[in-house]
Design an enzyme around this catalytic site. Structure first.
Site: not given
Length: 269
Positions: A33, A69, A91, A94, A96
């Site tokens: 993330h 980055e 985990l 969703g 993302h």
């Protein structure tokens, strides 16, 4: 021993039965993330090194959705191969997993990318959660009285996606079966909060309540949830060996799944 076995298997996988060298496996892109906490990037880099130790002939890359980055878009654009397997360091299902990662892959011209399932729920996550709780002071040989007094709050980031909520609840159920005490999921950015979950367990007569950190790396949410623990708070999942094995498991699952046949274009009349 597990590392040696995995490395030997990796070397043998490059040679076919007739002795010819097989094509290199598609690169693995670990999708994190991203976090403003510098400990998160350090943790992810250590985790990637564990993956490389287990599978030394596999090309492993890192890409972040935001904040750190290399960004995922830059990592994908730099790949020489036309195929890649993206393994989310996430985990549950969703936004993302369903939107951000597929859109980043689709934006790279000519890239054939397959996206693995998120890491959870899975028994290897439960193994890691259990190990982190034991490190924090959880008793491995609990008496019946201790078990009746014990409880755990599984602290996660939180999501409005119902499938993400389902996945977190499933992990809580698996951890409860492993520990033999109630495990209540709670969230840093949704209800119930860790404090509310602690109160709910206390109302059931549970006064030895631990917080299990269902976060991949240290960060603001993990720190805030740990601060609400009335007894012990476990560290995040981090670079535990079981996490590296789980990443490779998701990769292998994806590689073994046949790619859908491309749709044929209908000839115009």
């Amino acid at each position: 021993m597990n590392a040696i076995t995995s490395q030997l298997g990796s070397q043998l996988s490059l040679v076919s039965l007739n002795g010819a060298r097989r094509p290199a496996p598609p690169p693995l892109v670990l999708v994190a993330h991203g976090s403003r906490d510098p400990r998160a990037l350090s943790t992810v880099r250590t985790l990637i090194e564990r993956v490389r130790e287990l599978r030394p002939h596999l090309s492993v890359h890192l890409g972040h959705i935001e904040l750190n980055e290399p960004l995922l878009a830059d990592t994908l654009a730099s790949l020489d191969a036309d195929g890649a397997v993206l393994v989310p360091l996430l985990l549950s299902r969703g936004y993302h997993v369903k939107r951000d990662i597929p859109e980043a892959a689709a934006a790279v011209p000519g890239l054939r990318a397959r996206i693995a399932a998120p890491l959870g729920p899975h028994p290897l996550l439960v193994e890691t959660l259990y190990a982190r709780l034991v490190e924090a002071g959880w008793r491995t040989g609990m008496s019946d009285a201790d078990r009746r007094a014990g409880g755990v709050v599984l602290a996660a980031a939180g999501s409005r996606d119902p499938e993400s909520i389902t996945d977190t609840r499933r992990t809580a159920q698996l951890l409860a079966e492993r520990l033999g005490v109630p495990v209540v999921p709670a969230y840093a950015s949704a209800a119930p909060t860790v404090a509310a979950a602690v109160r709910a367990l206390a109302a059931r007569g549970r006064h030895r309540i631990a917080v299990a950190s269902y976060f991949t790396a240290p960060g603001r949410f993990a720190t805030e949830c740990a601060a609400a623990a009335p007894w012990i708070a476990a560290a995040p999942l981090g670079s535990h060996a079981a996490m590296a094995r789980l990443i490779l498991h998701r990769y292998d699952q994806t590689v073994a799944t046949p790619e859908p046949a491309p749709e044929r274009e209908l000839a115009s009349a």
